[in-house]
Design an enzyme around this catalytic site. Structure first.
Site, short mmCIF file in Angstrom:
data_model
loop_
_atom_site.label_atom_id
_atom_site.label_comp_id
_atom_site.label_asym_id
_atom_site.label_seq_id
_atom_site.Cartn_x
_atom_site.Cartn_y
_atom_site.Cartn_z
N ASP A 30 0.80 -1.22 0.00
CA ASP A 30 0.00 0.00 0.00
C ASP A 30 0.84 1.27 0.00
OD1 ASP A 30 0.84 -0.44 2.61
OD2 ASP A 30 -1.16 -0.28 3.50
N ASP A 38 3.19 0.91 13.71
CA ASP A 38 2.47 -0.35 13.87
C ASP A 38 3.19 -1.41 14.69
OD1 ASP A 38 0.45 0.71 12.35
OD2 ASP A 38 0.85 -0.47 10.58
#
Length: 741
Positions: free
Chosen positions: A74, A453
């Site tokens: 992405d 993350d």
């Protein structure tokens, strides 16, 4: 682990939007390097190994070449699988600072009749502040590229980014390509992607949902297009087809109930002439709670519901078992054999179902799965063992090996060759968004990192994923702060987004951690940057919500047991400790362009130099190691400033006209000042530079093949190894460079 990748990455990449150019004329571009080799700069560049860490949104095996595959991410570019080496080769590292928005890959297409050809549709965001998309085309499997800039936006990091490939080579003519867009309908090229125009006759009309054409797939000589902007009413079509490349029609008889769903992916079984389509009630990867799988016998137009398990049941603990369906891949060798994946199944964990009889019965591969994540230990997420995965939308079956299945998650790519034993198939693919880097002056580790993350990591070796995985006690999602006491390097503190606390300290250089005894109430909603003074006796913690809202900083002098508010500290600023004097802290007020300093270990701050550049929170203030009051301010396109009197005055450095981030490393032989590393512009190009003479002159140390998009977060040198530099990227992990000896 539920990770808000879109929100987090939009904030990161959005900070670069103001300086990113949005259009470049179509031209051949520099080749992507297929292996870690030295570039023209005389530097060898490699990834610090972590292993994945980002959302792999698509995997595509070439149907005509054994062992050839491509992957898209992405925000981290595209990759080609090197079967002999067992690793992925990055294909888009040549994209530079001005092209940061092109590091997101919306779609990949291969030409079954011409195995050397590969095409990429690039564009990370479809927002107004982002640039338009582009198509790259290659005749040598991505070793070199030609480029066409589009006049539409693509959205590789938007909702729906895990849907199918929106780019397709026409099955009847290799010169014809189709490109599905989110807001601008269907595009067509008749010259292998060199030029594009709106496809005539395509009936669907885009809405504000930002999905548009969600996949394109060939079924024999026909082309099918999934449509994600349906209004959910009875009779609404979300699947279209063309038999001749000119006339499009809604596929008749679309199954009841699918009008209210988004078709996510499709795959065609050439043996049975059946098209399998997965559906969900939202584009994903988040937000799905219902879905189904249907197949269409293309010769007769007959549909059948072959959903493995209907969403909406309950788990053993009584939780609602809601999810959608995502990936679908057929076995090219065995008729009626295929796999599909669930997506967003948080209660019972996602799985991959496999059938050998066209969907009459299914087996959950999760039930017998045995995982080996010894090569990437962080995938245990602080638990005893990894879970099967989440955000499973990329799914592929090797056309030359029926038992070789791979699927992507929000963090890695898993593969099996016997349908039971699974391991990450991720070597060479690094997608971390990097936020903080520290290279300690002593100790086992040459690098500590704070990451999006996956929290904080302690890198025992640069060539292997950290053995301890994510820093635990507590486990964080995204790190927001990481700091080391300059005169006491065994003491390190960190901050970030966590469910069981937002701050922690280490007394062994970052190997092990303990949570702060207490934390300010605002920490759980807005953890921000953190600093410790030179001897570790005082902590300053600044608070910034991910949406940009800033709050008052707090101070602790008892290792995080108690905290007091600092009213004189500029809200949201990044605290910087003086590396030599524990009584000194600094902060830069970006609203007013003022340097503030504290002479009482952070208890109070007063203004010093003013009239400096203002108006952007991304200015970077750093202190030169082992020196008191030697400060450097990277002011983006306003240049670079230096103070040698603790911020009382600054002078502009004449050797560069733009500076985005700056750091220090071991001095060159015979030099009495640390080597300086910078991402900035000393000439006409934004690049990575080193200065060995206190910023009088600079040498570019990356090259056109090694640019990695936006790199304005952190750059530092190694204090123990002259010439070694660590560079944070927003989607290509941690890059490190070393000069050739």
């Amino acid at each position: 682990m539920r990770t808000p990748r879109l929100s987090r990455r939009a904030v990161l990449a959005g900070s670069a939007a103001a300086v990113a150019a949005t259009a470049v004329s179509s031209a051949a571009v520099s080749p992507a390097v297929a292996a870690p080799v030295a570039g023209a700069s005389g530097y060898r560049w490699r990834n610090v190994v972590i292993g994945g860490t980002g959302f792999v949104t698509g995997v595509l095996f070439h149907p005509a070449v054994r062992g050839l595959a491509y992957a898209r991410t992405d925000i981290g570019g595209a990759y080609r699988w090197d079967d002999r080496a067992g690793r992925w080769t990055p294909l888009t590292d040549h994209l530079g600072w001005d092209d940061w928005n092109l590091l997101g890959v919306e779609a990949i297409a291969v030409d079954p009749a011409h195995p050397e050809r590969v095409y990429l549709a690039l564009g990370t965001y479809a927002q107004s502040w982002a640039g338009n998309g582009a198509v790259l085309r290659s005749e040598d499997r991505g070793a070199t590229w030609s480029r066409t800039d589009l006049d539409v936006k693509l959205g590789a990091n938007e909702d729906g980014r895990g849907a199918g490939e929106r780019l397709l080579v026409d099955p009847r003519d290799s010169d014809t390509l189709w490109l599905g867009t989110r807001h601008d309908g269907l595009l067509k090229s008749t010259d292998r992607g060199a030029t594009w125009a709106a496809a005539s006759g395509f009936p669907a009309k885009a809405s504000a949902s930002g999905q548009g054409v969600v996949f394109l797939v060939a079924a024999g000589r026909a082309v099918y297009a999934g449509w994600g902007d349906g209004d959910g009413t009875s009779g609404t079509a979300n699947l279209y087809r063309t038999a001749d490349g000119t006339a499009w029609e809604a596929v008749p008889g679309q199954p009841s109930g699918t009008a209210a769903k988004v078709p996510i992916r499709a795959a065609y079984d050439t043996h049975t002439r059946e098209l399998y389509v997965t559906y969900a009630n939202a584009p994903g990867p988040n937000g799905q709670s219902d879905g189904s799988v249907h197949k269409l016998r293309t010769a007769t137009g007959k549909w059948a519901d072959v959903t493995p398990v209907k969403p909406g049941g309950t788990t053993d603990d009584g939780s609602a078992d809601t999810f959608g369906y995502g990936g679908v891949a057929v076995d090219a060798r065995r008729p009626g054999t295929l796999a599909v994946s669930t997506n967003n199944r948080w209660a019972d964990v996602d799985t991959v179902y496999r059938t050998t009889n066209g969907g009459r019965t299914w087996t959950s591969l999760k039930d017998a799965a045995v995982f080996d994540v010894s090569e990437t230990p962080y995938l245990k997420w602080g638990d005893d063992k990894p879970k099967f995965g989440w955000w499973i939308q990329a799914l592929a079956v090797d056309p030359y090996d029926s038992k070789h299945i791979v699927y992507g998650t929000g963090a890695t790519l898993y593969g099996t060759r016997d349908l039971k034993r699974w391991a990450p198939q991720i070597r060479g693919l690094e997608e971390t968004a990097v936020r903080q880097l520290i290279s300690p002056p002593v100790g086992e580790a040459h690098l500590l990192s704070g990451l999006g993350d996956i929290g904080v990591m302690y890198h025992e070796r640069l060539t292997a994923s950290p053995a301890r995985g994510m820093a635990a006690n507590p486990v964080f999602g995204s790190a927001t702060g990481l700091a080391q006491a300059a005169a006491r390097p065994s003491y390190v503190v960190r901050a970030g987004w966590g469910d069981n606390g937002n701050g922690a300290c280490s007394n062994d250089g970052g190997r092990t951690w303990a949570p702060f005894e207490a934390q300010p109430d605002i920490a759980k909603d807005a953890p921000g940057p953190i600093a410790t003074n030179a001897d570790g006796s005082a902590l300053l913690w600044s608070f910034v919500h991910w949406d940009g809202t800033r709050y008052a900083a707090h101070r602790s002098t008892d290792n995080g047991t108690t905290w007091s508010e600092i009213s004189s500290f500029p809200k949201g600023a990044t605290p910087v400790a003086d590396p030599a004097d524990p009584t000194l802290f600094y902060a830069y007020d970006t609203d007013t362009g003022t340097l503030l300093a504290s002479t009482d270990s952070g208890r109070s701050f007063t203004a010093r130099a003013g009239g400096l550049p203002s108006g952007d929170a991304q200015f970077k203030l750093v202190a030169a190691p082992r020196r008191s009051g030697d400060l450097w301010l990277s002011a983006k396109w306003n240049g670079l400033y230096r103070s040698t009197d603790g911020g009382a005055s600054f002078s502009k450095v004449a050797s560069c006209w733009a500076s985005y981030t700056l750091g220090f490393g071991k001095a060159a032989g015979g030099a009495d000042y640390p080597a300086i590393y910078q991402v900035g512009s000393t000439d006409t190009i934004t690049a990575v530079y080193r200065s060995d003479d206190e910023a009088k002159t600079w040498t570019r140390i990356n090259d056109d093949a090694h640019q990695w998009g936006w790199t304005g977060e952190v750059v530092i040198g190694d204090p123990r190894v002259y010439g070694r530099v660590y560079l944070a990227t927003n989607g290509r992990g941690i890059q490190y460079g070393e000069p050739l000896r």
